[in-house]
Write a protein that holds these residues in place. Structure first.
Motif, PDB file in Angstrom:
ATOM      1  N   GLU A 196      -4.765  -7.312  -1.016  1.00  0.00           N
ATOM      2  CA  GLU A 196      -5.179  -6.390   0.044  1.00  0.00           C
ATOM      3  C   GLU A 196      -6.125  -7.061   1.026  1.00  0.00           C
ATOM      4  O   GLU A 196      -6.050  -6.843   2.242  1.00  0.00           O
ATOM      5  CB  GLU A 196      -5.847  -5.151  -0.573  1.00  0.00           C
ATOM      6  N   LYS A 199      -4.187  -9.240   3.446  1.00  0.00           N
ATOM      7  CA  LYS A 199      -3.495  -8.475   4.490  1.00  0.00           C
ATOM      8  C   LYS A 199      -4.430  -8.216   5.676  1.00  0.00           C
ATOM      9  O   LYS A 199      -4.061  -8.398   6.838  1.00  0.00           O
ATOM     10  CB  LYS A 199      -3.007  -7.134   3.940  1.00  0.00           C
ATOM     11  N   HIS A 200      -5.636  -7.773   5.367  1.00  0.00           N
ATOM     12  CA  HIS A 200      -6.610  -7.495   6.416  1.00  0.00           C
ATOM     13  C   HIS A 200      -7.039  -8.787   7.121  1.00  0.00           C
ATOM     14  O   HIS A 200      -7.229  -8.798   8.336  1.00  0.00           O
ATOM     15  CB  HIS A 200      -7.830  -6.786   5.827  1.00  0.00           C
ATOM     16  N   HIS A 222       0.843  -4.822   6.501  1.00  0.00           N
ATOM     17  CA  HIS A 222      -0.236  -4.063   5.879  1.00  0.00           C
ATOM     18  C   HIS A 222       0.191  -2.617   5.626  1.00  0.00           C
ATOM     19  O   HIS A 222      -0.177  -2.015   4.617  1.00  0.00           O
ATOM     20  CB  HIS A 222      -1.468  -4.102   6.783  1.00  0.00           C
TER      21      HIS A 222
END
Length: 233
Positions: A196, A199-200, A222
């Motif tokens: 996660e 992704k950011h 995302h």
């Protein structure tokens, strides 16, 4: 890699029942702006529902600025008249799945345009603000805590960076409503946390490098679960 599930709450009807009961409580006791509501424990016992459901219903009310939760103090009626409060609550409980799908679809469109413009128009000050928002998200998620609010603030920072006031205003209106309705997402292990974060980070790097098309692709990756939700609806 840990999987994440995103779905509409199964207990929306329970939340709506709680919201109506809170509205009736406010009316029957003639509570006004700044007056304090009972604790979640007391409401849970009074309404015969779980404290989790009470907490989620209050979060939903707070996302519409109808109540305000103050840490260590409690939950208070917001600065809003009774007529407006009743009207907004009626709108909340009549929000149907089709309406929610429209919100999600609109967010996906806004996010794509927002990140494209952000990568095109960003300044060094914008990058510093985005980096700060990302760092707060990263710190929270690595601690294993819920990072929903930090995630929202990161996306709102992107909207602000787009320099499009309409997109920014719409995001401020839409994102809290979606968060109030969706199940919170969870990752269950370190690999999931890192996935996660990456992704950011990919979104942030594309904006830093002024690569709008790459930024849009990173944003779509995302939101792969949200996109799948729309396709499967």
């Amino acid at each position: 890699m840990a999987s994440k599930t995103i779905r509409i709450k199964d207990d929306v009807e329970v939340h709506n029942m709680i919201i109506l009961k809170i509205k009736d409580y406010i009316k029957s006791r003639n509570l006004g702006p700044g007056d304090k509501l009972p604790s979640e424990r007391v409401l849970s016992e009074q309404f015969n529902v779980s404290r989790r459901n009470i907490g989620e219903a209050i979060e939903k009310l707070e996302s519409y600025s109808l109540v305000k939760s103050v840490p260590q103090s409690g939950t208070f009626v917001a600065e809003i008249g009774s007529v407006a409060l009743n009207g907004i609550i009626e709108d909340i409980i009549t929000l149907k799945k089709e309406d929610f799908l429209s919100l999600v679809e609109t967010r996906l469109m806004l996010e794509a345009k927002s990140v494209y413009l952000a990568a095109t128009r960003r300044t060094e000050e914008d990058i510093n603000n985005l980096q700060k928002a990302f760092n707060k998200y990263k710190t929270k998620i690595l601690s294993g805590e819920d990072a929903l609010q930090e995630d929202m603030l990161f996306h709102l920072a992107i909207a602000k960076t787009s320099k499009n006031s309409t997109i920014n205003a719409l995001m401020l209106q839409i994102v809290p409503n979606i968060i109030a309705t969706f199940e919170k997402t969870h990752v269950s292990n370190e690999e999931g946390y890192l996935f996660e974060i990456k992704k950011h980070e990919a979104i942030l790097e594309a904006i830093k490098n002024k690569k709008p098309k790459q930024a849009v692709k990173a944003m779509e990756f995302h939101f792969e679960f949200l996109i799948k939700f729309c396709e499967d609806f």
